[in-house]
Each structure stands twice: as structure tokens, then as C-alpha cells.
Design an enzyme around this catalytic site. Structure first.
Site, mmCIF file in Angstrom:
data_model
loop_
_atom_site.group_PDB
_atom_site.id
_atom_site.type_symbol
_atom_site.label_atom_id
_atom_site.label_comp_id
_atom_site.label_asym_id
_atom_site.label_seq_id
_atom_site.Cartn_x
_atom_site.Cartn_y
_atom_site.Cartn_z
ATOM 1 N N LYS A 31 22.495 -53.749 69.173
ATOM 2 C CA LYS A 31 22.731 -52.646 68.287
ATOM 3 C C LYS A 31 23.919 -53.637 67.685
ATOM 4 C CE LYS A 31 25.352 -48.847 69.816
ATOM 5 N NZ LYS A 31 26.366 -48.990 69.679
ATOM 6 N N ASP A 58 23.321 -48.267 64.434
ATOM 7 C CA ASP A 58 23.880 -47.193 64.898
ATOM 8 C C ASP A 58 24.664 -46.799 64.300
ATOM 9 O OD1 ASP A 58 25.012 -45.744 66.961
ATOM 10 O OD2 ASP A 58 25.598 -46.628 68.270
ATOM 11 N N LEU A 59 24.476 -46.014 62.919
ATOM 12 C CA LEU A 59 26.260 -45.730 62.037
ATOM 13 C C LEU A 59 25.479 -44.637 62.314
ATOM 14 C CD1 LEU A 59 25.379 -48.063 58.920
ATOM 15 C CD2 LEU A 59 26.553 -48.947 60.802
ATOM 16 N N LYS A 60 25.882 -43.781 63.351
ATOM 17 C CA LYS A 60 25.847 -42.553 63.473
ATOM 18 C C LYS A 60 25.811 -41.646 61.650
ATOM 19 C CE LYS A 60 26.848 -42.949 67.928
ATOM 20 N NZ LYS A 60 28.076 -44.401 67.878
ATOM 21 N N HIS A 62 26.162 -38.707 59.246
ATOM 22 C CA HIS A 62 26.977 -37.241 59.541
ATOM 23 C C HIS A 62 27.041 -37.115 58.339
ATOM 24 C CE1 HIS A 62 28.403 -33.670 62.267
ATOM 25 N NE2 HIS A 62 28.176 -33.521 61.079
ATOM 26 N N ASP A 63 26.454 -35.952 57.493
ATOM 27 C CA ASP A 63 27.257 -35.743 56.118
ATOM 28 C C ASP A 63 26.417 -34.759 55.446
ATOM 29 O OD1 ASP A 63 28.492 -36.136 53.674
ATOM 30 O OD2 ASP A 63 28.921 -38.263 53.840
ATOM 31 N N ILE A 64 26.218 -34.461 54.048
ATOM 32 C CA ILE A 64 25.307 -33.650 53.439
ATOM 33 C C ILE A 64 24.109 -34.306 53.168
ATOM 34 C CG2 ILE A 64 27.169 -32.114 51.620
ATOM 35 C CD1 ILE A 64 26.790 -34.017 49.434
ATOM 36 N N ASN A 66 22.243 -34.676 50.535
ATOM 37 C CA ASN A 66 21.905 -35.749 49.932
ATOM 38 C C ASN A 66 22.374 -36.733 49.522
ATOM 39 O OD1 ASN A 66 21.017 -35.481 46.594
ATOM 40 N ND2 ASN A 66 23.212 -35.965 46.452
ATOM 41 N N THR A 121 28.186 -39.522 75.205
ATOM 42 C CA THR A 121 27.989 -39.629 75.972
ATOM 43 C C THR A 121 29.953 -39.410 76.607
ATOM 44 O OG1 THR A 121 27.368 -42.107 75.978
ATOM 45 C CG2 THR A 121 25.544 -41.127 76.690
ATOM 46 N N ARG A 183 25.841 -48.559 82.769
ATOM 47 C CA ARG A 183 26.438 -49.394 83.975
ATOM 48 C C ARG A 183 26.008 -49.359 84.756
ATOM 49 N NH1 ARG A 183 28.948 -48.525 80.225
ATOM 50 N NH2 ARG A 183 31.399 -48.195 79.106
ATOM 51 N N ARG A 213 29.902 -53.044 77.044
ATOM 52 C CA ARG A 213 30.617 -53.427 77.773
ATOM 53 C C ARG A 213 30.470 -54.405 78.960
ATOM 54 N NH1 ARG A 213 35.510 -48.885 76.786
ATOM 55 N NH2 ARG A 213 32.803 -47.800 76.631
HETATM 56 O O1 C5P Z 1 30.056 -50.640 76.342
HETATM 57 P P1 C5P Z 1 29.514 -49.251 76.274
HETATM 58 O O2 C5P Z 1 28.247 -49.506 77.176
HETATM 59 O O3 C5P Z 1 30.471 -47.476 76.165
HETATM 60 O O4 C5P Z 1 29.063 -48.999 74.834
HETATM 61 C C1 C5P Z 1 27.741 -48.227 75.400
HETATM 62 C C2 C5P Z 1 27.552 -47.865 72.935
HETATM 63 O O5 C5P Z 1 26.687 -46.863 72.124
HETATM 64 C C3 C5P Z 1 28.273 -48.332 72.120
HETATM 65 O O6 C5P Z 1 28.164 -48.949 71.330
HETATM 66 C C4 C5P Z 1 28.721 -47.096 71.569
HETATM 67 O O7 C5P Z 1 28.972 -46.145 70.055
HETATM 68 C C5 C5P Z 1 26.858 -46.233 71.907
HETATM 69 N N1 C5P Z 1 26.955 -44.999 72.114
HETATM 70 C C6 C5P Z 1 27.385 -43.748 72.819
HETATM 71 N N2 C5P Z 1 27.092 -43.303 73.235
HETATM 72 C C7 C5P Z 1 26.339 -42.280 72.150
HETATM 73 C C8 C5P Z 1 25.686 -42.704 71.102
HETATM 74 C C9 C5P Z 1 26.204 -44.027 70.449
HETATM 75 O O8 C5P Z 1 28.574 -44.325 73.854
HETATM 76 N N3 C5P Z 1 26.087 -41.155 72.132
#
Ligand code: C5P
Length: 236
Positions: A31, A58-60, A62-64, A66, A121, A183, A213
Site C-alpha cells: 500500500k 491510498d491517497l484518500k 476528498h475534494d469537489i 470535478n 480506524t 495488530r 507498523r
Molecule cells: O501502521 P498501521 O498498521 O496502523 O497502518 C495502517 C495504514 O492504513 C496506514 O497507512 C493508514 O494511513 C492506513 N489507513 C488507516 N485507516 C483508514 C484508512 C487507511 O489506518 N481508515
């Protein structure tokens, strides 16, 4: 669909990314998020595509509508598997994101799957209620966003593994449930709030998991990856 875990490459430089990936002698899913992409640009994506990784960008967005249309049309030129927007951007924005992806995907390729982020999350119910002024439970908000995402024609959502059951009931089995907040039992939670182990995520119905992580900060990342993979694939 039971995909291999996506490893979140949250590194600031290409050198660190390369060094991290080097010991993996097997096909893995990765990712690429805003930390790596925004500091290194499309060339980092091109490098990783060349190496045949399956990629979640995963750039998420969020804008208008267009602007999101234009950004997605451009990003669709890359051979990536998953890409996302914030569902909070609204139905019209999500529809335009999908339109942009359809317009930009080369004929020879499948369109990247588009998923909507519901509630991060790292957000707790209390935070959501006091900061976003949503007077509902977090679960209700997530399911509402999942339904909106589906109505907009997207392929699935990013959510906590703890929410996949309700989303499955509301949006069906085929609707993707991509879950960060993973985790291993022995890991620290850090800033995440709504978490589960890989085995629990599988049991609850995640279709894909994203792990950062727990792998990238492990003493032995390849070993940690295999611990995650084995739990996820049900070998433990
Ligand atoms: O290190 P960790 O396992 O917490 O990383 C989770 C990854 O998932 C991060 O890159 C974070 O940007 C991404 N993420 C997230 N929650 C979301 C969407 C993406 O933690 N809802």
C-alpha cells in the site's frame, strides 16, 4: 476473495522503501499512502509497478467532484489494483471519482477497484460525536457511509475489522471490506483505536487487510509478515 495482506509502506523516501522491500523474496501486496507518494511523486509508483507488486494507492481523495474526477482520470493510467476516496466527500464526488477512473483506464487493463473510506480506524465514537457532530453510534455512521458508497457504484469500503459484519449485512458479501487497524496480539495499538488481529479480521469478514507498523517496525519484518499472513490465511 481472500487476498494477501497489503503492507503499508509508510516511509518518507524511496531509499528507505527499497531497503525495506529488499529482504522479501516473494510476491507481496503493498500500500502506497500519502507519506511516500506526496514526498516522492508518481516516479515512486512507477518504480514499484515495474517490480510487479500488487498496489493499493491510498491517497484518500476528498475534494469537489470535478477535481476528484480529474485526479482519478490521471491516476488511472497507473497499473494499480485499489484506490480510494473519503466517503464523507459525498455521493456525487464518489460518482465522479468512478467516472474519472473509467475515463482514464487504458483499454488493455481493468479499472482499479474504487473504495470509500468510512470513518478512519483512528477515530473513536466519542471523537466522531464531538468533532464531526454526528449524533449517532460510530457503527451507524460507518454503515451509512458504506451504503452511500455502494449507491455511488463503488466496489467497497475501507473500515475497521470490527464493522465488517454490519457492512456485509447492509451491502453484501461481494462488496469489498478493506481493513487497516490490524495488530498482532503482542503489538502496541499506537494511534489506532478500532483494531483486531489478522485472524479476528478474517473471522469477522474482511476481504483484504492492510498492515503497517506491525510489520514495518518489527525487528524482523519478513518474519512479522509471515506471522500476519499465516494468521490471515488461517494456518495458526
Ligand atoms: O501502521 P498501521 O498498521 O496502523 O497502518 C495502517 C495504514 O492504513 C496506514 O497507512 C493508514 O494511513 C492506513 N489507513 C488507516 N485507516 C483508514 C484508512 C487507511 O489506518 N481508515
Amino acid at each position: 476473495m481472500n487476498q494477501k495482506p497489503f503492507i503499508a509502506l509508510d516511509f518518507p523516501t524511496w531509499e528507505q522503501t527499497k531497503e525495506f522491500l529488499e529482504p522479501f523474496n516473494e510476491p507481496i501486496n503493498i500500500k502506497i499512502g500519502m507519506e511516500l507518494y506526496l514526498q516522492n511523486g508518481p516516479k515512486v509508483l512507477e518504480q514499484l509497478i515495474k517490480k510487479d507488486y500488487r498496489i493499493f494507492l491510498d491517497l484518500k481523495l476528498h475534494d469537489i467532484p470535478n477535481t476528484v474526477y480529474g485526479a482519478m482520470k490521471g491516476l488511472a493510467q497507473f497499473d494499480i489494483e485499489l484506490i480510494n476516496v473519503h466517503a464523507a466527500g459525498g455521493k456525487e464526488m464518489m460518482e465522479k471519482a468512478l467516472e474519472g477512473l473509467n475515463a482514464g483506464t487504458p483499454f488493455s487493463r481493468n479499472r482499479p477497484k474504487l473504495i470509500g473510506v468510512t470513518q478512519l480506524t483512528s477515530t473513536s465514537e466519542e471523537q466522531m460525536q464531538s468533532e464531526q457532530l454526528i449524533e449517532r453510534s460510530l457503527n451507524e455512521s460507518v454503515i451509512h457511509y458504506a451504503k452511500l458508497t455502494k449507491e455511488a457504484g463503488l466496489d467497497g469500503v475501507v473500515c475497521s475489522p470490527l464493522e465488517t459484519k454490519g457492512i456485509r449485512e447492509a451491502c453484501g458479501d461481494e462488496f469489498l471490506k478493506v481493513t487497516p487497524g490490524i495488530r498482532l496480539a503482542e503489538n502496541q495499538v499506537q494511534d489506532q483505536k478500532r483494531i483486531a488481529t489478522p485472524a479476528k479480521a478474517r473471522e469477522l469478514g474482511s476481504t483484504h487487510i492492510v498492515v503497517g507498523r506491525s510489520i514495518t517496525k518489527a525487528e524482523n519484518p519478513v518474519e512479522a509478515y509471515h506471522a500476519v499472513l499465516n494468521e490471515w490465511e488461517g494456518l495458526l
